[in-house]
Design an enzyme around this catalytic site. Structure first.
Site, PDB file in Angstrom:
ATOM      1  N   ASP A  33      -0.273  -3.764   6.415  1.00 28.36           N
ATOM      2  CA  ASP A  33      -0.709  -3.025   7.570  1.00 28.36           C
ATOM      3  C   ASP A  33      -1.741  -3.341   7.701  1.00 28.36           C
ATOM      4  OD1 ASP A  33       1.564  -2.213   8.468  1.00 28.36           O
ATOM      5  OD2 ASP A  33       0.751   0.085   7.879  1.00 28.36           O
ATOM      6  N   HIS A  58      -7.330  -0.768   5.154  1.00 29.59           N
ATOM      7  CA  HIS A  58      -6.221   0.605   6.415  1.00 29.59           C
ATOM      8  C   HIS A  58      -5.997   1.024   5.179  1.00 29.59           C
ATOM      9  CE1 HIS A  58      -3.001   1.328   8.245  1.00 29.59           C
ATOM     10  NE2 HIS A  58      -1.386   1.491   7.401  1.00 29.59           N
ATOM     11  N   HIS A  69       4.411  -4.568  10.761  1.00 33.16           N
ATOM     12  CA  HIS A  69       4.989  -3.593  12.132  1.00 33.16           C
ATOM     13  C   HIS A  69       4.803  -5.082  13.245  1.00 33.16           C
ATOM     14  CE1 HIS A  69       4.221   0.289  11.574  1.00 33.16           C
ATOM     15  NE2 HIS A  69       3.489  -0.147   9.964  1.00 33.16           N
ATOM     16  N   HIS A 106       0.734  -1.594   0.002  1.00 34.63           N
ATOM     17  CA  HIS A 106      -0.042  -0.094   0.166  1.00 34.63           C
ATOM     18  C   HIS A 106       1.421   1.547   0.717  1.00 34.63           C
ATOM     19  CE1 HIS A 106       0.948  -0.245   4.034  1.00 34.63           C
ATOM     20  NE2 HIS A 106       0.528   0.451   4.334  1.00 34.63           N
ATOM     21  N   HIS A 109       1.572   4.281   1.915  1.00 30.84           N
ATOM     22  CA  HIS A 109       2.185   4.940   3.351  1.00 30.84           C
ATOM     23  C   HIS A 109       3.651   4.540   3.085  1.00 30.84           C
ATOM     24  CE1 HIS A 109      -1.729   4.163   5.842  1.00 30.84           C
ATOM     25  NE2 HIS A 109      -1.783   5.456   4.767  1.00 30.84           N
ATOM     26  N   ASP A 148       5.762   4.800   5.173  1.00 35.57           N
ATOM     27  CA  ASP A 148       6.622   4.112   5.941  1.00 35.57           C
ATOM     28  C   ASP A 148       6.839   2.147   5.290  1.00 35.57           C
ATOM     29  OD1 ASP A 148       4.129   3.967   6.768  1.00 35.57           O
ATOM     30  OD2 ASP A 148       4.640   2.567   8.310  1.00 35.57           O
ATOM     31  N   HIS A 149       5.783   2.889   4.173  1.00 32.68           N
ATOM     32  CA  HIS A 149       5.729   0.738   3.173  1.00 32.68           C
ATOM     33  C   HIS A 149       7.016   1.162   1.921  1.00 32.68           C
ATOM     34  CE1 HIS A 149       3.664  -1.486   6.295  1.00 32.68           C
ATOM     35  NE2 HIS A 149       3.425   0.068   6.622  1.00 32.68           N
TER      36      HIS A 149
HETATM   37 ZN   LIG Z   1       0.048   1.922   6.532  1.00 30.94          ZN
END
Ligand SMILES: [Zn+2]
Length: 263
Positions: free
Chosen positions: A136, A113, A174, A55, A57, A59-60
């Protein structure tokens, strides 16, 4: 066939960037930052052969450009999200075939998410074990926050993941397990398997060992978000939240809202 290694490379505060390798080539999942992955690949002498993204985001995906560093390596990701550097856009039912390491995935749409979130399911590694990379969406003892989707979408996504074979190793993005277990115990204080998992996970984290991967069978037994239809979970929610719970979707929705404010 060579064995494959599945390694969680820690990044940021609590992210894992999963690396799959045959000992020479490596596929990297959700590189939110490049530096820890580059260092790890260099240490092992592994060469990047593909990037998988679940996805959009930061942090990915934030480390993709730096990790590529101009190399012509395929970058797989969701068709439904705007992500830079994607070379292959995937949707539910698509198949991904990577030559080295030899990997085949089927793609699942798992919105909730984010609206275009996908997961990658590998039906069997060389030992016959299934694996899923779920970003996530599903966490050990928890699930992702609903930033873009509805509870109904997320519940359907979690149902799709829960329907995978019980032995499926779940590679979450995570290390949230201990705090998720605290919430799970609030939902289901008498779940003996959950109590045992709290003790085991606490011991692992005291030694800084990842609590992942988990398995689908384990999550079905301990993860409250996969157990919203369980009468004992619903009774517990009713007692604690003083709400009517006519169905599983209501139970899931109330549980997710409770988790958002749970400390
Ligand atoms: Zn995420």
């Amino acid at each position: 066939m060579n064995a494959l290694e599945y390694v969680p490379v820690p990044a940021f505060e609590d992210n894992y960037i999963w690396v799959v390798s045959d000992g020479q080539h490596a596929v990297v999942v959700d590189p939110g930052e490049a530096a820890p992955v580059k260092a790890y690949l260099a240490k092992r002498g592994w060469r990047l052969s593909a990037i998988l993204l679940t996805h959009h985001h930061q942090d990915h995906v934030g480390g993709v450009a730096d990790l590529l560093n101009g190399q012509a390596v395929p970058v797989y990701g969701p068709a439904g999200e705007a992500i830079e550097h994607l070379t292959q856009r995937l949707k539910n039912g698509d198949h991904v075939t990577i030559a080295a390491p030899a990997l085949e995935f089927s793609v699942l749409d798992v919105p909730g998410h984010t609206s275009g979130h996908i997961a990658y399911f590998q039906a069997a590694d060389p030992h016959g074990t299934p694996h899923v990379f779920c970003g996530d969406t599903l966490f050990a003892c928890g699930c992702g926050r609903l930033f873009e989707g509805t509870p109904k979408q997320m519940l359907a996504s979690l149902d799709a993941l829960a329907a995978l074979p019980g032995a499926t190793e779940v590679h979450c993005a995570h290390e949230y397990t201990l705090s998720n277990i605290r919430f799970a115990l609030a939902c289901e204080p008498d779940n003996a398997e959950l109590q045992a998992w709290r003790d085991k996970a606490t011991e692992l984290r005291a030694r800084h060992v990842p609590t992942l991967p988990t398995t689908i069978a384990h999550e079905r037994a301990v993860n409250p978000f996969l157990r919203a239809g369980d009468p004992s979970v619903q009774t517990s929610l009713r007692d604690q939240l003083h709400e009517k719970i006519p169905d599983r979707l209501t139970a899931f929705t109330l549980m997710r809202e409770w988790k958002n404010r749970f400390r």
